[in-house]
Every structure is written in C-alpha cells, then in structure tokens.
Design a protein around this motif. Structure first.
Motif, short mmCIF file in Angstrom:
data_model
loop_
_atom_site.label_atom_id
_atom_site.label_comp_id
_atom_site.label_asym_id
_atom_site.label_seq_id
_atom_site.Cartn_x
_atom_site.Cartn_y
_atom_site.Cartn_z
N ARG A 314 0.81 -1.20 0.00
CA ARG A 314 0.00 0.00 0.00
C ARG A 314 0.85 1.26 0.00
N GLN A 315 2.14 1.09 0.36
CA GLN A 315 3.01 2.26 0.34
C GLN A 315 3.74 2.29 -1.00
N PRO A 316 3.62 3.40 -1.72
CA PRO A 316 4.23 3.49 -3.04
C PRO A 316 5.73 3.17 -3.04
N LEU A 317 6.46 3.60 -1.98
CA LEU A 317 7.91 3.36 -1.97
C LEU A 317 8.23 1.88 -1.90
N ARG A 318 7.51 1.20 -1.05
CA ARG A 318 7.72 -0.25 -0.93
C ARG A 318 7.36 -0.95 -2.23
N ALA A 319 6.25 -0.54 -2.79
CA ALA A 319 5.80 -1.16 -4.04
C ALA A 319 6.85 -0.92 -5.12
N ARG A 320 7.39 0.31 -5.16
CA ARG A 320 8.41 0.61 -6.16
C ARG A 320 9.62 -0.32 -6.00
N ARG A 321 10.04 -0.50 -4.75
CA ARG A 321 11.21 -1.36 -4.50
C ARG A 321 10.89 -2.80 -4.93
N ALA A 322 9.73 -3.29 -4.52
CA ALA A 322 9.36 -4.68 -4.84
C ALA A 322 9.24 -4.88 -6.35
N LEU A 323 8.66 -3.89 -6.99
CA LEU A 323 8.47 -4.00 -8.43
C LEU A 323 9.81 -3.94 -9.17
N THR A 324 10.73 -3.10 -8.67
CA THR A 324 12.06 -3.02 -9.28
C THR A 324 12.79 -4.35 -9.15
N GLN A 325 12.67 -4.94 -7.96
CA GLN A 325 13.31 -6.25 -7.74
C GLN A 325 12.71 -7.30 -8.66
N TRP A 326 11.40 -7.24 -8.79
CA TRP A 326 10.73 -8.21 -9.65
C TRP A 326 11.23 -8.09 -11.09
N LEU A 327 11.37 -6.82 -11.53
CA LEU A 327 11.84 -6.57 -12.90
C LEU A 327 13.22 -7.18 -13.12
N ALA A 328 14.10 -6.98 -12.15
CA ALA A 328 15.46 -7.50 -12.27
C ALA A 328 15.42 -9.03 -12.37
N TRP A 329 14.62 -9.61 -11.50
CA TRP A 329 14.53 -11.08 -11.47
C TRP A 329 13.95 -11.63 -12.77
N ALA A 330 12.82 -11.03 -13.18
CA ALA A 330 12.15 -11.52 -14.39
C ALA A 330 13.04 -11.37 -15.62
N SER A 331 13.79 -10.26 -15.68
CA SER A 331 14.62 -10.01 -16.86
C SER A 331 15.73 -11.05 -17.01
N ARG A 332 16.26 -11.54 -15.86
CA ARG A 332 17.32 -12.54 -16.01
C ARG A 332 16.82 -13.94 -15.62
N SER A 333 15.53 -14.17 -15.78
CA SER A 333 14.95 -15.47 -15.41
C SER A 333 15.22 -16.56 -16.45
N ARG A 334 15.74 -16.17 -17.61
CA ARG A 334 15.96 -17.08 -18.74
C ARG A 334 14.65 -17.74 -19.19
N LEU A 335 13.54 -17.08 -18.87
CA LEU A 335 12.23 -17.55 -19.37
C LEU A 335 11.73 -16.46 -20.33
N ALA A 336 11.78 -16.76 -21.60
CA ALA A 336 11.48 -15.71 -22.60
C ALA A 336 10.15 -14.99 -22.35
#
Ligand SMILES: [Zn+2]
Length: 406
Positions: A314-336
C-alpha cells in the motif's frame, strides 16, 4: 363505486378514461381513451389538428391474478407540419410504437435486472427478443442523461463476446461506480469517439484513466486528456504474468510430450494459475510436484506470485522497490515470456505504480466485468449489439425501477 372508477383503479394508469370492458378468449379487454381531448403528435408531443382515426388496437397491460389485461383504443392520426405529414397520436399509457403499456415494460425491465431470461419470459409470457426491444425503450426513457457529467476517474476496458468475434469498448465512472459509455469495437478510433462525445471542456476535468496495457487506448488517453494520470489496474498487470506462466507451461509441455512427467504437468494448469490460498489439497500436491520436477516452471510460478505480492503493497515506496526487484529477477529469469512481460512492465512502470498510489478499487471493475459477462450471456439471443448495450446500461448504470407492485 362506479364500475368505470373501479376499472380505472384496477388498471392504475393515470391520464385515461375507461369506456367499457369485455372478455375475449380469456383476455379482459378494457376500452380506454386519453383523458385530454386534443390529440398530440407521438413524435414531437405537440398538439396537432386531427386527420383521421385508425382501427382499434391493443396494448398488453399488467395482469391481475391469472387474468390477462389489454387496453384497447382506436388512435387518431394528426397532421404535423413539424414532423412532416400524417403521424399517429401519442397515448398516455404507452410509448410510441410499443404494444405494451409503460407499467408492463417497466416490470419486464425490472425483472430483467434481477432475474434470468427463463424467469422473465415465463413470468411475463413474452419472447426473449421482445424483452430486448422493451429493455431498449426503457433504457432510453430512464437512463440518466447526465452520465457524462463531472467525470473525474474513469476506466476503460474492452469486452469480447460471441466467442470474442465481437467487441464492445466500455467506459466506467469509478466515483459513481457505473457504466457511462459503450460502443462497438475496441480500437483507438472507438475510444477516441468517447472523448469526442465528451468534448474538450469535460476532457479537461478527467484526473485519471484506468485501463489495461493496450497501446491503442494509452495513446488515445494521452492525446485527449493529457493532464490525466494513466493507471494500469492490477488485474491486467497480473494477467501479463499469468499469461507468461501459461506460455512457459505450454513450452515445457511440448518438450515433455508423451512422458509421465508431461501428463502430470498437463494436470497442473489450474494449480499454477490459481491463488495459492485457494488451492485444494490435490492442487497443492500437484504444485509441489512441479516444484520438485520442473525447476523452470516453478520459477515461473514464483514470478507470477511475486508480482502479485508487489502490487499488494500500500506504500508506493515499498511497491516501487518490490516491483524493481521483480523486474530485475524476471529479466534474467531465462524464461522468454517473462523477459517480455518484464519489458512491458518496465515500459508502463509509472502507470503501474500509480495503481498503488490511487488504489482504485479494481474489485469494482472486475465485478463489473463479471456482471457484463453474465449479461452478455443472457443477451446472446438478441443478435444485436444495441440490445447488449441496452442490457449493460439497464444493469450497470444505476437505473432504479419502481414497477407498480402491490
Ligand atoms: Zn410532430
């Protein structure tokens, strides 16, 4: 009490005089005429000189008990200079060109709001296509003419029906929680037509627009209401991940075709796509099998779940951090499919975070979607997108009906 007074009370329609009553094939036929003497044009409503009189015709009215009641009257025709020629007169109890009284139509529309097709047709003794025509007339009379006034937060969504061969674009008002506009089609021209109807002044008042990640709609909103914040509702963002997960699963399935692992994987679809707290024990077991046997697919599953969790903040800052982490993970997940999903999320990052900030209840949009799906299912017999539109307005635009019930 005089019989004519009794009959008038029984019929319960004001503005008419009862002239007589008879029974014909079990139907109570009540002869009536309008209370006002001067005939009015049915098209423009103005008093006009009489021209001639048509043969008597009937309007189906609400029954009493098991008794079917019909009103009978021989309408006059008027010559109306404004409407250009001879027109039939307006009657006080029914809409122009309808074979039913206002009261009857209102009850049909009310039942259509609250119950299903079979009930309406059986209770009222009319065909479903007739219900469609009645609903259209009632909506025309009862729809709030100010639907497009004071819009602040709107949502746009496309809606596919008839096996997704046809589409409607639907605009909802988040503040008043109702559908305010629909049109056939789902491309940018359709959505642009909405803003054109709205006009420049009302466009300026719009503060936010929720939508899915369809590029066509994004561009139109940016052009037509540049001041508005675009919000991508989580329902659609999460669908990106669900679709990616399904794609990974299908890829794995292709590789494992014919093996026991492949068969097990085939059965795991719902376990993978459902929310983890909704899983049955069999589904949980299938999920842990996936975890043991299929590392890429389980990674995809975790990616789907983690995105949902990031959007829970619910806090934008936390969501931003979580979403950034997700992006990093998804981008190098080797799942096209997830690399692609991450690209889309990155591109629309601000609009996705705006969801956390604005917290627009997507439960409402989703609920509305389900409701419209149900309506479309019922409207299937109408074969006409205008009838479907009328049904959507009838059930989702706050039309309050008060049929004359005892
Ligand atoms: Zn006229």
């Amino acid at each position: 009490m005089r019989v004519s007074t009794l009959l008038r009370r029984l019929i319960g329609v004001s503005g008419l005089v009862v002239e007589g009553v008879r029974f014909e094939d079990g139907v109570m036929v009540v002869g009536v005429k309008p209370r006002r003497r001067k005939a009015r044009c049915a098209q423009c409503g103005r008093v006009r000189p009489g021209y001639d009189r048509l043969r008597a015709r009937r309007w189906r009215h609400l029954g009493v008990g098991s008794l079917r009641i019909e009103l009978e009257y021989a309408p006059r025709r008027v010559s109306c200079a404004r409407c250009g020629g001879v027109r039939v007169e307006a009657v006080t109890w029914a809409a122009h060109a309808s074979n039913f009284t206002y009261d009857f139509e209102e009850l049909v529309a009310y039942l259509t709001q609250v119950t299903d097709k079979t009930q309406v047709t059986q209770l009222m003794g009319i065909a479903w296509s007739t219900v469609g025509a009645i609903v259209r007339r009632v909506v025309e009379r009862k729809l709030d003419p100010d639907l497009l006034e004071g819009l602040r937060c709107i949502g746009v969504d496309e809606f596919g029906y008839k096996k997704r061969h046809n589409y409607l674009t639907i605009v909802v008002d988040h503040d008043r929680q109702r559908v305010v506009w629909t049109a056939k089609g789902h491309d940018s021209a359709t959505f642009r037509a909405f803003f054109e109807t709205l006009g420049p002044e009302r466009c300026k008042q719009i503060e936010c627009v929720t939508m899915d990640l369809a590029p066509a709609f994004i561009k139109v909103a940016q052009d037509s209401a540049p001041q508005a914040q675009i919000v991508f509702d989580r329902f659609h963002v999460q669908r990106l991940a669900s679709d990616a997960l399904d794609e990974v699963r299908r890829e794995q399935l292709r590789e494992l075709r014919g093996t026991p692992e492949g068969r097990e994987l085939f059965r795991s679809r719902f376990a993978l796509l459902k929310n983890p707290w909704n899983l049955s024990s069999t589904e949980s077991e299938r999920l842990s099998n996936v975890q043991r046997a299929n590392v890429p697919l389980y990674r995809a599953y975790l990616l789907k779940e983690t995105l949902a969790k990031a959007l829970d903040y619910r806090q934008p800052l936390r969501a931003r951090r979580a979403l950034t982490q997700w992006l990093a993970w998804a981008s190098r997940s080797r799942l096209a499919p997830f690399v692609r999903a991450a690209r889309t999320v990155r591109k629309h990052f601000d609009g996705i975070l705006a969801y956390v900030r604005e917290r627009l209840t997507n439960a409402f949009v989703e609920g509305m979607n389900n409701r419209i799906r149900m309506i479309a299912h019922r409207a299937y017999g109408f074969h006409d997108h205008l009838a479907l539109r009328a049904m959507i307005f009838l059930c989702c635009s706050g039309i309050a009906l008060k049929p004359p019930l005892p």
